[in-house]
Design a protein around this motif. Structure first.
Motif, PDB file in Angstrom:
ATOM      1  N   GLN A 145       0.830  -1.201   0.000  1.00 54.93           N
ATOM      2  CA  GLN A 145       0.000   0.000   0.000  1.00 54.93           C
ATOM      3  C   GLN A 145       0.868   1.257   0.000  1.00 54.93           C
ATOM      4  OE1 GLN A 145      -3.171  -0.012  -0.383  1.00 54.93           O
ATOM      5  NE2 GLN A 145      -3.449   2.216  -0.226  1.00 54.93           N
TER       6      GLN A 145
ATOM      7  N   HIS B  45       2.156   1.660  -3.491  1.00 53.09           N
ATOM      8  CA  HIS B  45       1.113   2.137  -4.397  1.00 53.09           C
ATOM      9  C   HIS B  45       0.816   3.625  -4.184  1.00 53.09           C
ATOM     10  CE1 HIS B  45      -2.324   2.122  -6.990  1.00 53.09           C
ATOM     11  NE2 HIS B  45      -3.155   2.390  -5.996  1.00 53.09           N
TER      12      HIS B  45
ATOM     13  N   TYR C 248       3.498   5.489  -5.862  1.00 54.41           N
ATOM     14  CA  TYR C 248       3.308   5.462  -7.314  1.00 54.41           C
ATOM     15  C   TYR C 248       2.219   6.446  -7.739  1.00 54.41           C
ATOM     16  CZ  TYR C 248       2.422   3.582 -11.966  1.00 54.41           C
ATOM     17  OH  TYR C 248       2.258   3.458 -13.309  1.00 54.41           O
TER      18      TYR C 248
END
Length: 523
Positions: free
Chosen positions: A156, A159, A162
């Motif tokens: 997480q 992500h 990102y």
């Protein structure tokens, strides 16, 4: 003799003789002034050509020596067996060679010194470089020794990083717009709920005419199931008719409009199948004939060891031919119900010579797998009538006297040229392959028949044509053609006219202009 009288003959004048001519006459020497020009133009044999400007210069080139005088080098003897040096000479050589770096690093006769040029703080335990820190191996990377919560938390975090760097989300992921959800949950919905009713009031509204009262008389309808549990349980072996006798219709009644079957399908249009050969709709004889032929092939292959015995079983009358009654009797014997049209189509398919009968060659080609049932030499003699035989059924006991009387002497099942060897040099033979003649279809046109055609031919049959007509000659051409009208009424130029325009078309005068009515003054 008279001295005063001249002598007769030619008087030879006194002159030089041959001896005198061969003697060399001394010539005067060439003057030095002239010699230097002659030596530059016509030198004497073996002499060096000298320019007239250098004729009087002193001869220095003959005595001139170029280069540096070299001393004699060491001989091979002195190099192979050098004289022994004294201790004083060795010390002098060491002192003279002590300035060389090679002499400092690796002196002759001593161990290689690696400490030359290193700082004074260096010792044998000193190391260089940065110590490499060992990381995770492949096993720990693929299967990390972490809990599922830690792996999910790291995923997480990656992500979220990102999303910040690429501003991209997963497919179907909700975009986090940084709203304050302290008062509301993320699953909360906004707006007014659309009312949904299961009591049928919306359907009632749609069934009423516009302007009628929209009052719903019984909004709270209570639904009850008719009957109890025992009545609803279906009886064994009987149909559970929940509807009862609500409609007075027979049990096999079907509802809806019956669609007419298509006369032809996509395959018939692509392959331009002739009418009467469609495999769907009313004309299904072709598919049924193929099914019957395939069934008879399997029956003949499994029940008869040879083609001759199978033909005898079909030839009930023993005349060497199979007619429609024999074929129908065999189909009934094999429990194959064939209708009259299908039987006619089967006879028409197998009867290539159109004599109304099926001979042995046609029987073997269209109703058997002839390549899997080869013919031996004994059967070959029987078929070619070398020995008279019978065509009676195989299940009847054969008698030599009755066999020869059933088949005429002049009648043979096949000709010798109809037999072909299964393999080169083999005694087993098979029958030659028959091809059904297929007429060239004339119910459609091809592009090759139109390109470069001399004249437009007329169709010989009244068969249905395929496709959409490109020239709508069945429609009258409008007086003013609209832009959106893509129909060709016969007045549009063809590809040949566009590629090879006429002389008049190049000047703006087209074919339709010649047929326009014109007044006398305009002409």
């Amino acid at each position: 003799r008279c001295p005063n009288i001249p002598k007769a003959g030619k008087l030879i004048p006194a002159g030089d003789r041959a001896k005198v001519c061969f003697q060399e006459v001394a010539r005067p020497p060439t003057p030095p002034v002239v010699r230097k020009f002659r030596n530059s133009i016509q030198p004497e044999p073996g002499a060096i050509r000298v320019h007239q400007g250098k004729a009087n210069d002193p001869d220095v080139a003959s005595t001139l020596v170029h280069g540096i005088t070299t001393k004699s080098s060491l001989t091979g003897r002195s190099l192979l067996n050098p004289p022994q040096k004294t201790l004083f000479q060795q010390r002098l050589q060491e002192l003279s060679e002590a300035v060389y770096a090679s002499s400092k690093k690796a002196p002759a006769g001593r161990f290689y010194d690696r400490h030359v040029g290193l700082p004074p703080w260096y010792n044998n335990k000193t190391t260089y470089g940065v110590k490499t820190v060992r990381g995770l191996d492949v096993r720990e990377i693929i299967n990390p020794s972490k809990t599922a919560e830690e792996v999910e938390r790291e995923a997480q975090e990656g992500h979220e990083a990102y999303i910040r760097s690429h501003n991209a989300y997963f497919v179907g992921e909700r975009i986090d717009r940084k709203y304050d959800w302290s008062h509301y949950s993320k699953d909360r919905r906004f707006g007014i709920l659309t009312p949904h009713f299961n009591d049928g009031r919306n359907l009632c509204k749609t069934l009423r005419w516009l302007g009628e009262t929209q009052r719903f008389y019984n909004p709270k309808t209570v639904w009850k199931r008719s009957g109890n549990k025992e009545k609803m349980v279906p009886l064994i072996g009987k149909i559970n008719n929940l509807r009862g006798s609500t409609l007075n219709v027979p049990p096999d009644h079907t509802f809806g409009n019956l669609l007419p079957p298509d006369e032809f399908g996509v395959g018939e249009i692509i392959h331009s199948t002739e009418p009467g050969q469609y495999v769907r709709g009313r004309d299904r004889q072709r598919s049924l004939v193929n099914a019957v032929r395939h069934h008879l092939k399997k029956v003949n292959f499994h029940n008869f060891p040879s083609l001759l015995q199978a033909f005898r079983h079909y030839d009930k009358k023993g005349k060497g031919m199979i007619d429609k009654e024999d074929l129908q009797a065999v189909c009934r014997q094999f429990q194959l119900g064939v209708s009259g049209p299908v039987l006619d189509g089967l006879m028409d398919y197998c009867d290539t010579d159109k004599d109304g009968l099926i001979n042995f060659l046609e029987f073997a080609n269209f109703l058997n797998w002839k390549d899997k049932m080869p013919i031996n030499s004994r059967e070959q003699r029987i078929m070619t009538n070398e020995h008279q035989t019978s065509t009676a059924p195989a299940n009847i006991e054969r008698k030599p006297s009755s066999e020869s009387a059933q088949l005429p002497v002049s009648r043979a099942l096949i000709k010798p040229e109809d037999l072909e060897p299964v393999e080169p040099g083999s005694s087993l033979k098979t029958l030659r392959t028959l091809r059904r003649p297929r007429a060239v279809p004339d119910h459609f046109r091809t592009s090759s028949s139109l390109i470069g055609a001399v004249s437009d031919g007329v169709f010989t049959s009244n068969s249905r044509t395929y496709g959409i007509p490109s020239v709508r000659s069945d429609l009258p051409a409008p007086r003013i053609k609209r832009v959106g009208d893509t129909n060709n009424y016969g007045d549009t130029s063809t590809a040949a006219d566009l590629l090879h325009p006429s002389v008049h078309a190049l000047r703006g005068v087209h074919k339709e202009h010649f047929f326009c009515p014109r007044t006398k003054n305009e002409v």
